[in-house]
Design a protein around this motif. Structure first.
Motif, PDB file in Angstrom:
ATOM      1  N   LEU A  15       0.854  -1.193   0.000  1.00  0.00           N
ATOM      2  CA  LEU A  15       0.000   0.000   0.000  1.00  0.00           C
ATOM      3  C   LEU A  15       0.886   1.238   0.000  1.00  0.00           C
ATOM      4  N   ASP A  16       0.574   2.191  -0.828  1.00  0.00           N
ATOM      5  CA  ASP A  16       1.382   3.418  -0.811  1.00  0.00           C
ATOM      6  C   ASP A  16       0.493   4.627  -0.998  1.00  0.00           C
ATOM      7  N   SER A  17       0.793   5.668  -0.241  1.00  0.00           N
ATOM      8  CA  SER A  17      -0.032   6.877  -0.295  1.00  0.00           C
ATOM      9  C   SER A  17       0.191   7.685  -1.573  1.00  0.00           C
ATOM     10  N   ALA A  18       1.308   7.417  -2.243  1.00  0.00           N
ATOM     11  CA  ALA A  18       1.653   8.254  -3.399  1.00  0.00           C
ATOM     12  C   ALA A  18       0.843   7.867  -4.631  1.00  0.00           C
ATOM     13  N   ALA A  47       7.305   2.725   5.772  1.00  0.00           N
ATOM     14  CA  ALA A  47       6.741   4.009   5.341  1.00  0.00           C
ATOM     15  C   ALA A  47       7.765   5.139   5.314  1.00  0.00           C
ATOM     16  N   GLY A  48       9.059   4.812   5.498  1.00  0.00           N
ATOM     17  CA  GLY A  48      10.091   5.837   5.387  1.00  0.00           C
ATOM     18  C   GLY A  48      10.086   6.797   6.569  1.00  0.00           C
ATOM     19  N   GLY A  49      10.889   7.847   6.432  1.00  0.00           N
ATOM     20  CA  GLY A  49      11.000   8.852   7.495  1.00  0.00           C
ATOM     21  C   GLY A  49      10.250  10.116   7.115  1.00  0.00           C
ATOM     22  N   HIS A  83      14.559  19.355   1.792  1.00  0.00           N
ATOM     23  CA  HIS A  83      15.807  19.271   1.022  1.00  0.00           C
ATOM     24  C   HIS A  83      16.737  18.198   1.581  1.00  0.00           C
ATOM     25  N   ALA A  84      16.261  17.416   2.549  1.00  0.00           N
ATOM     26  CA  ALA A  84      17.120  16.405   3.180  1.00  0.00           C
ATOM     27  C   ALA A  84      17.004  15.088   2.431  1.00  0.00           C
ATOM     28  N   GLU A  85      18.123  14.382   2.297  1.00  0.00           N
ATOM     29  CA  GLU A  85      18.062  13.078   1.619  1.00  0.00           C
ATOM     30  C   GLU A  85      17.601  11.982   2.563  1.00  0.00           C
ATOM     31  N   VAL A  86      17.759  12.203   3.842  1.00  0.00           N
ATOM     32  CA  VAL A  86      17.406  11.125   4.754  1.00  0.00           C
ATOM     33  C   VAL A  86      17.010  11.707   6.114  1.00  0.00           C
ATOM     34  N   THR A  87      16.474  10.849   6.984  1.00  0.00           N
ATOM     35  CA  THR A  87      15.994  11.267   8.299  1.00  0.00           C
ATOM     36  C   THR A  87      16.871  10.662   9.381  1.00  0.00           C
ATOM     37  N   GLY A 131      26.336   8.218  -0.760  1.00  0.00           N
ATOM     38  CA  GLY A 131      27.150   7.300  -1.557  1.00  0.00           C
ATOM     39  C   GLY A 131      26.487   5.967  -1.848  1.00  0.00           C
ATOM     40  N   GLY A 132      25.220   5.794  -1.470  1.00  0.00           N
ATOM     41  CA  GLY A 132      24.537   4.531  -1.743  1.00  0.00           C
ATOM     42  C   GLY A 132      24.252   3.751  -0.470  1.00  0.00           C
ATOM     43  N   PHE A 133      24.698   4.280   0.671  1.00  0.00           N
ATOM     44  CA  PHE A 133      24.560   3.562   1.946  1.00  0.00           C
ATOM     45  C   PHE A 133      23.098   3.473   2.394  1.00  0.00           C
ATOM     46  N   ASN A 134      22.346   4.535   2.155  1.00  0.00           N
ATOM     47  CA  ASN A 134      20.956   4.520   2.638  1.00  0.00           C
ATOM     48  C   ASN A 134      20.103   3.523   1.859  1.00  0.00           C
ATOM     49  N   ALA A 157       8.769   7.844  -6.401  1.00  0.00           N
ATOM     50  CA  ALA A 157       9.283   9.179  -6.755  1.00  0.00           C
ATOM     51  C   ALA A 157      10.673   9.398  -6.158  1.00  0.00           C
ATOM     52  N   LYS A 158      10.891   8.856  -4.958  1.00  0.00           N
ATOM     53  CA  LYS A 158      12.190   9.098  -4.325  1.00  0.00           C
ATOM     54  C   LYS A 158      13.296   8.327  -5.039  1.00  0.00           C
ATOM     55  N   ILE A 159      12.970   7.130  -5.502  1.00  0.00           N
ATOM     56  CA  ILE A 159      13.977   6.374  -6.261  1.00  0.00           C
ATOM     57  C   ILE A 159      14.308   7.139  -7.544  1.00  0.00           C
ATOM     58  N   LEU A 160      13.274   7.711  -8.160  1.00  0.00           N
ATOM     59  CA  LEU A 160      13.494   8.400  -9.436  1.00  0.00           C
ATOM     60  C   LEU A 160      14.376   9.642  -9.297  1.00  0.00           C
ATOM     61  N   VAL A 161      14.265  10.352  -8.156  1.00  0.00           N
ATOM     62  CA  VAL A 161      15.088  11.560  -8.010  1.00  0.00           C
ATOM     63  C   VAL A 161      16.448  11.240  -7.388  1.00  0.00           C
ATOM     64  N   SER A 162      16.613  10.013  -6.937  1.00  0.00           N
ATOM     65  CA  SER A 162      17.840   9.697  -6.193  1.00  0.00           C
ATOM     66  C   SER A 162      19.066   9.767  -7.098  1.00  0.00           C
TER      67      SER A 162
HETATM   68  C1  LIG Z   1      16.752  13.660  -3.286  1.00  0.00           C
HETATM   69  C2  LIG Z   1      17.203  12.351  -2.689  1.00  0.00           C
HETATM   70  C3  LIG Z   1      18.209  11.630  -3.297  1.00  0.00           C
HETATM   71  C4  LIG Z   1      18.659  10.434  -2.732  1.00  0.00           C
HETATM   72  N1  LIG Z   1      19.638   9.735  -3.375  1.00  0.00           N
HETATM   73  C5  LIG Z   1      20.088   8.582  -2.835  1.00  0.00           C
HETATM   74  C6  LIG Z   1      21.056   7.780  -3.506  1.00  0.00           C
HETATM   75  O1  LIG Z   1      21.432   8.077  -4.652  1.00  0.00           O
HETATM   76  N2  LIG Z   1      21.520   6.677  -2.870  1.00  0.00           N
HETATM   77  C7  LIG Z   1      21.059   6.288  -1.627  1.00  0.00           C
HETATM   78  O2  LIG Z   1      21.523   5.285  -1.107  1.00  0.00           O
HETATM   79  N3  LIG Z   1      20.087   6.973  -1.009  1.00  0.00           N
HETATM   80  C8  LIG Z   1      19.584   8.093  -1.584  1.00  0.00           C
HETATM   81  N4  LIG Z   1      18.594   8.788  -0.960  1.00  0.00           N
HETATM   82  C9  LIG Z   1      18.010   8.218   0.274  1.00  0.00           C
HETATM   83  C10 LIG Z   1      17.072   7.060  -0.108  1.00  0.00           C
HETATM   84  O3  LIG Z   1      16.226   7.493  -1.147  1.00  0.00           O
HETATM   85  C11 LIG Z   1      16.256   6.618   1.107  1.00  0.00           C
HETATM   86  O4  LIG Z   1      17.123   6.278   2.147  1.00  0.00           O
HETATM   87  C12 LIG Z   1      15.389   5.416   0.767  1.00  0.00           C
HETATM   88  O5  LIG Z   1      14.530   5.733  -0.304  1.00  0.00           O
HETATM   89  C13 LIG Z   1      14.559   4.973   1.963  1.00  0.00           C
HETATM   90  O6  LIG Z   1      13.721   3.938   1.550  1.00  0.00           O
HETATM   91  P1  LIG Z   1      12.375   3.571   2.320  1.00  0.00           P
HETATM   92  O7  LIG Z   1      11.679   2.604   1.460  1.00  0.00           O
HETATM   93  O8  LIG Z   1      12.687   3.217   3.715  1.00  0.00           O
HETATM   94  O9  LIG Z   1      11.572   4.940   2.402  1.00  0.00           O
HETATM   95  P2  LIG Z   1      10.936   5.797   1.226  1.00  0.00           P
HETATM   96  O10 LIG Z   1      11.736   5.673  -0.006  1.00  0.00           O
HETATM   97  O11 LIG Z   1      10.736   7.144   1.798  1.00  0.00           O
HETATM   98  O12 LIG Z   1       9.542   5.088   0.930  1.00  0.00           O
HETATM   99  C14 LIG Z   1       8.496   5.115   1.843  1.00  0.00           C
HETATM  100  C15 LIG Z   1       7.199   4.949   1.083  1.00  0.00           C
HETATM  101  O13 LIG Z   1       6.142   4.878   2.034  1.00  0.00           O
HETATM  102  C16 LIG Z   1       5.044   5.614   1.546  1.00  0.00           C
HETATM  103  N5  LIG Z   1       4.263   6.033   2.706  1.00  0.00           N
HETATM  104  C17 LIG Z   1       4.597   6.867   3.695  1.00  0.00           C
HETATM  105  N6  LIG Z   1       3.609   6.965   4.601  1.00  0.00           N
HETATM  106  C18 LIG Z   1       2.627   6.148   4.169  1.00  0.00           C
HETATM  107  C19 LIG Z   1       1.330   5.812   4.674  1.00  0.00           C
HETATM  108  N7  LIG Z   1       0.872   6.335   5.821  1.00  0.00           N
HETATM  109  N8  LIG Z   1       0.573   4.955   3.960  1.00  0.00           N
HETATM  110  C20 LIG Z   1       1.019   4.409   2.791  1.00  0.00           C
HETATM  111  N9  LIG Z   1       2.222   4.699   2.280  1.00  0.00           N
HETATM  112  C21 LIG Z   1       3.019   5.553   2.962  1.00  0.00           C
HETATM  113  C22 LIG Z   1       5.664   6.767   0.792  1.00  0.00           C
HETATM  114  O14 LIG Z   1       4.774   7.276  -0.184  1.00  0.00           O
HETATM  115  C23 LIG Z   1       6.881   6.111   0.162  1.00  0.00           C
HETATM  116  O15 LIG Z   1       6.619   5.625  -1.122  1.00  0.00           O
HETATM  117  C24 LIG Z   1      18.089   9.962  -1.529  1.00  0.00           C
HETATM  118  C25 LIG Z   1      17.035  10.658  -0.937  1.00  0.00           C
HETATM  119  C26 LIG Z   1      16.590  11.848  -1.506  1.00  0.00           C
HETATM  120  C27 LIG Z   1      15.452  12.583  -0.850  1.00  0.00           C
END
Ligand SMILES: Cc1cc2nc3c(=O)[nH]c(=O)nc-3n(C[C@H](O)[C@H](O)[C@H](O)COP(=O)(O)OP(=O)(O)OC[C@H]3O[C@@H](n4cnc5c(N)ncnc54)[C@H](O)[C@@H]3O)c2cc1C
Length: 421
Positions: A38-41, A167-169, A354-358, A394-397, A46-51
């Motif tokens: 399930l995703d709210s978007a 659900a990410g940060g 403007h933050a890449e991570v939490t 650098g790819g760690f996140n 979108a975050k993978i696409l801008v990464s």
């Molecule tokens: C601009 C930018 C560039 C980056 N570039 C890199 C990079 O090149 N290399 C790297 O290692 N890291 C990069 N990062 C960090 C990396 O993108 C994140 O660490 C990673 O995406 C985290 O993955 P995640 O799945 O935990 O969270 P997210 O990618 O944030 O995904 C969480 C998902 O949960 C969904 N969601 C949230 N709340 C709810 C809810 N209540 N109900 C349903 N869905 C919900 C969101 O829509 C989202 O799709 C970048 C981040 C940013 C912002």
């Protein structure tokens, strides 16, 4: 809202990097019944696409726990080891995404397009049988009589036997990760670290600071966070980029979480830059003393871009065109300090937008690290950025997202009592 006659089901909350990885491995495992992501978007990934500037820096050639902050290093290592860089490379190769290592050690898809990575993950999820529902924002999750009841923002309901919270940060909230994952974790009995703040975030300077006028200029530097009394708290070498608002670039992004954290404890904490990390203060002082008819700007221009050399003279309060033999001892002291040990008057950071991570999140101490299952809410699995883990640039996140998502996915799919994977 009980659904009569339904089979077993796993709900994955969030279809980002960690959630897709978890959903794919849960569905492939085959013991957990239907897998619904399930995703709210409205638009997934979108975050993978801008990464990585649209190229997606999938991982780093050598990842270990020393590149991360937040939870303890042994805890982070335990998860990273289960799905290391080699397995990441193999996983993506099997999905048709060849990764290539850059000189910097970062790995990108050979296509140089983040879309390749996202498409592969979505295809893999589809082929594994994952049902992806979006936009479906999970507003609440309740646990009652061994079942999870999820309710969407628009009032729809879904029951599941197990839930993966991915659900990410709070970083880049417009992509969907707006911190609601923390709210959901808390509602199920978890704690969230008292501090949740932007990491890998640009820092701001006063608008009239001479470095803001150098927008676009990049230089290799050493940055250090110091406590008020002077003790070194963190040190990073790398590239600093001057911008119209202040400071960005890899070294600034990497040190930002340490500076923000330090300032929350200690208003006297400072961020100090050395523009010539390889040069000893005595060597620079001797060079200034031996300048003769040369100028400080001329000397610094041997090592630094001319615009920066002149700005550093201005910041030191020394005329850039002053003849060397006219430089006073206080002039030299000010120049040496500005070039090698300059406190940056940081006014703040650019925020989650403007933050890449939490930095901060659900402590790993509340999760069983061999399965990513919650210690406080059985049947709940937690992975990705919602956890209290943030890595260097650098790819760690992403590597954390792949590894923790994998562990959660194989575990949720394993028959009860087995860790899976
Ligand atoms: C601009 C930018 C560039 C980056 N570039 C890199 C990079 O090149 N290399 C790297 O290692 N890291 C990069 N990062 C960090 C990396 O993108 C994140 O660490 C990673 O995406 C985290 O993955 P995640 O799945 O935990 O969270 P997210 O990618 O944030 O995904 C969480 C998902 O949960 C969904 N969601 C949230 N709340 C709810 C809810 N209540 N109900 C349903 N869905 C919900 C969101 O829509 C989202 O799709 C970048 C981040 C940013 C912002």
């Amino acid at each position: 809202m009980a659904e009569a006659g339904r089979g077993p089901r796993v709900a994955v909350v969030g279809a980002g990097a960690a959630g897709l990885m978890a959903a794919i491995h849960a569905a492939r495992g085959g013991h957990c019944g239907e897998v619904v992501a399930l995703d709210s978007a409205r638009t997934l990934g979108a975050k993978i696409l801008v990464s990585g500037g649209g190229r997606c820096n999938v991982t780093y050639h050598a990842v270990d726990e020393s590149a991360f902050a937040g939870s303890t290093r042994p805890a982070i290592r335990k998860v990273l080891r289960r799905f290391d860089v080699e397995r990441t490379v193999q996983f993506f190769a099997a999905e048709g995404v060849a990764l290539e290592r850059e000189e910097t050690g970062k790995l990108f898809p050979v296509t140089d397009r983040a879309r390749t990575v996202l498409d592969a993950l979505l295809r893999s999820a589809r082929e594994a049988g994952v049902a992806t529902w979006h936009p479906w924002r999970v507003e609440t999750i309740e646990r009652a009589r061994g079942t999870f009841r999820l309710r969407s923002a628009t009032g729809e309901g879904l029951e599941a036997d197990r839930v993966v919270l991915a659900a990410g940060g709070c970083s880049l909230p417009k992509t969907g990760s707006d911190g609601h994952g923390h709210v959901l974790a808390r509602s199920l009995g978890h704690s969230v670290t008292p501090r949740v703040f932007p990491a890998l975030v640009p820092l701001t300077l006063p608008r009239d600071h001479p470095l803001c006028a150098l927008s676009g200029l990049a230089a290799p530097v050493r940055l250090e966070v110091r406590a008020g009394p002077g003790a070194s708290l963190a040190r990073i070498e790398g590239s600093l980029l001057c911008t119209h608002f202040g400071l960005s670039g890899p070294a600034v992004l990497d040190i930002s979480r340490y500076w923000i954290d330090a300032r929350l404890d200690d208003p006297g904490a400072s961020l100090v830059v050395s523009w010539l990390p390889a040069l000893a203060p005595a060597t620079l002082d001797a060079a200034l003393r031996g300048l003769g008819a040369g100028t400080p700007a001329g000397l610094l221009e041997q090592w630094l871009p001319s615009r920066l050399a002149r700005a550093l003279c201005t910041i030191a309060g020394v005329d850039a065109g002053q003849r060397g033999h006219r430089l006073t001892r206080p002039d030299r002291t000010a120049l040496v300090r500005t070039v090698l040990d300059m406190p940056l008057p940081v006014t703040g950071n650019r925020g989650f937008g403007h933050a890449e991570v939490t930095a901060g999140g659900v402590p790993l101490a509340e999760v069983r690290l061999d399965t990513m299952e919650s210690r406080v809410c059985p049947g709940l699995y937690i992975c990705g950025e919602v956890c209290d883990v943030d890595g260097r640039i650098g790819g760690f996140n992403f590597q954390w997202a792949w590894a923790s998502g994998y562990v959660a996915g194989v575990s949720v799919a394993a028959p009860a009592g087995e860790p899976g994977g």
